[in-house]
Design a protein around this motif. Structure first.
Motif, PDB file in Angstrom:
ATOM      1  N   VAL A   1      16.423  -0.393  -6.918  1.00  0.00           N
ATOM      2  CA  VAL A   1      14.984  -0.651  -6.288  1.00  0.00           C
ATOM      3  C   VAL A   1      14.904  -2.173  -5.545  1.00  0.00           C
ATOM      4  O   VAL A   1      14.536  -2.288  -4.449  1.00  0.00           O
ATOM      5  N   ALA A   2      15.900  -3.085  -6.291  1.00  0.00           N
ATOM      6  CA  ALA A   2      15.760  -4.309  -5.828  1.00  0.00           C
ATOM      7  C   ALA A   2      16.393  -4.275  -4.281  1.00  0.00           C
ATOM      8  O   ALA A   2      16.093  -4.965  -3.273  1.00  0.00           O
TER       9      ALA A   2
ATOM     10  N   PRO B   1      14.106 -10.626   0.421  1.00  0.00           N
ATOM     11  CA  PRO B   1      15.430 -10.776   0.060  1.00  0.00           C
ATOM     12  C   PRO B   1      15.235 -11.570  -1.380  1.00  0.00           C
ATOM     13  O   PRO B   1      16.232 -11.682  -2.190  1.00  0.00           O
ATOM     14  N   TYR B   2      14.158 -11.982  -1.824  1.00  0.00           N
ATOM     15  CA  TYR B   2      14.032 -12.571  -3.080  1.00  0.00           C
ATOM     16  C   TYR B   2      14.191 -11.780  -3.971  1.00  0.00           C
ATOM     17  O   TYR B   2      13.984 -11.858  -5.540  1.00  0.00           O
ATOM     18  N   VAL B   3      13.657 -10.136  -3.778  1.00  0.00           N
ATOM     19  CA  VAL B   3      13.300  -9.304  -5.023  1.00  0.00           C
ATOM     20  C   VAL B   3      14.850  -9.076  -5.646  1.00  0.00           C
ATOM     21  O   VAL B   3      15.913  -8.879  -5.047  1.00  0.00           O
ATOM     22  N   THR B   4      14.998  -9.446  -7.077  1.00  0.00           N
ATOM     23  CA  THR B   4      16.218  -9.137  -7.883  1.00  0.00           C
ATOM     24  C   THR B   4      16.195  -7.962  -8.817  1.00  0.00           C
ATOM     25  O   THR B   4      14.734  -7.829  -8.899  1.00  0.00           O
ATOM     26  N   PRO B   5      16.934  -7.537  -9.369  1.00  0.00           N
ATOM     27  CA  PRO B   5      16.574  -6.671 -10.520  1.00  0.00           C
ATOM     28  C   PRO B   5      15.924  -7.130 -11.779  1.00  0.00           C
ATOM     29  O   PRO B   5      14.921  -6.431 -12.248  1.00  0.00           O
ATOM     30  N   ASP B   6      16.015  -8.614 -11.810  1.00  0.00           N
ATOM     31  CA  ASP B   6      15.208  -8.983 -13.073  1.00  0.00           C
ATOM     32  C   ASP B   6      13.766  -9.127 -12.597  1.00  0.00           C
ATOM     33  O   ASP B   6      12.955  -8.998 -13.511  1.00  0.00           O
ATOM     34  N   LEU B   7      13.439  -9.462 -11.445  1.00  0.00           N
ATOM     35  CA  LEU B   7      12.003  -9.352 -10.779  1.00  0.00           C
ATOM     36  C   LEU B   7      11.506  -7.830 -10.990  1.00  0.00           C
ATOM     37  O   LEU B   7      10.471  -7.761 -11.550  1.00  0.00           O
ATOM     38  N   VAL B   8      12.442  -6.960 -10.654  1.00  0.00           N
ATOM     39  CA  VAL B   8      12.050  -5.493 -10.815  1.00  0.00           C
ATOM     40  C   VAL B   8      11.499  -5.241 -12.479  1.00  0.00           C
ATOM     41  O   VAL B   8      10.595  -4.539 -12.744  1.00  0.00           O
TER      42      VAL B   8
END
Length: 238
Positions: free
Chosen positions: A37-38, A48-55
């Motif tokens: 998803v990220a 570009p700032y979307v990370t797996p942790d944010l998801v």
């Protein structure tokens, strides 16, 4: 308690109420991990700032996505934005749930964009009757949602509490101006609310004063009077 930070994120409007379990369910149904998803949001939507942790934080309800992030997330998950939104309440939330641009709603309602955005940001709808009907059509609002979005719900609650606790007959017309339903339906619903409230309170007047439980029950009924009203309306209108 930890927070997810993404300082490189562009400034954006707050997102609508996010349905975190739906996002997790839709991702799992596609066989995707948070990293997929990220990556999709980074590559396809320029975030570009979307990370797996944010998801993961979104899916846990720790940090809800912004409006732009939610739209991108819906694209990656192959769903409509409305599928990721909990029950909308405000004008902005309803528009987001329908995936409609503000300029399109403004045009349909016969408003200039700046005026419409001011109403959306303040939550204070000031359109006339014709514009209100056009708004309801554009956003496909149900009558309960229309009343809430146009800021009439508080006044409706006041009228319904009075109708339930005094003589309901005098409130048919005032309630009808806010919730334009057929007169016979309004009469039946207001009478039902009145009788239900009196039933909650009846024990208070018997057996030497009754119990505090019945008073609490009556107050709770009045607190939920708007929901009780729409539930009774739905029973009669299908």
């Amino acid at each position: 308690m930890w927070r997810v930070r993404h300082p490189s994120a562009p400034s954006n409007q707050p997102g609508p109420p996010f349905d975190a379990p739906a996002a997790r369910r839709l991702r799992a149904a596609l066989g995707m991990g948070p990293e997929h998803v990220a990556h999709g949001m980074q590559v396809s939507y320029g975030l570009p700032y979307v990370t797996p942790d944010l998801v993961i934080a979104w899916e846990r309800g720790v940090s809800p996505p912004s409006s732009a992030e939610l739209s991108a997330l819906a694209g990656v998950l192959w769903c409509a934005p409305g599928e990721l939104i909990a029950r909308p309440r405000t004008l902005r939330e309803h528009r987001m749930a329908r995936g409609i641009a503000p300029e399109d709603v403004a045009r349909e309602a016969g408003l200039d964009l700046r005026s419409y955005l001011r109403m959306e940001e303040s939550g204070d709808w000031r359109g006339n009757e014709r514009q209100s009907v056009a708004l309801a059509d554009a956003l496909r609002l149900s009558l309960p949602d229309f009343v809430a979005v146009t800021g009439r719900e508080q006044r409706l609650a006041e009228l319904l509490r009075s109708a339930a606790s005094t003589r309901w007959q005098g409130y048919v017309r005032p309630v009808g101006k806010i919730a334009p339903l057929e007169k016979d339906i309004l009469e039946e619903v207001l009478q039902e609310l009145h009788e239900d409230y009196q039933g909650h309170m009846a024990a208070t007047l018997s057996w030497g004063g009754g119990s505090s439980d019945s008073s609490d029950s009556g107050r709770a009924f009045l607190d939920d009077i708007v929901d009780n009203f729409w539930t009774a309306v739905r029973r009669r209108t299908g």
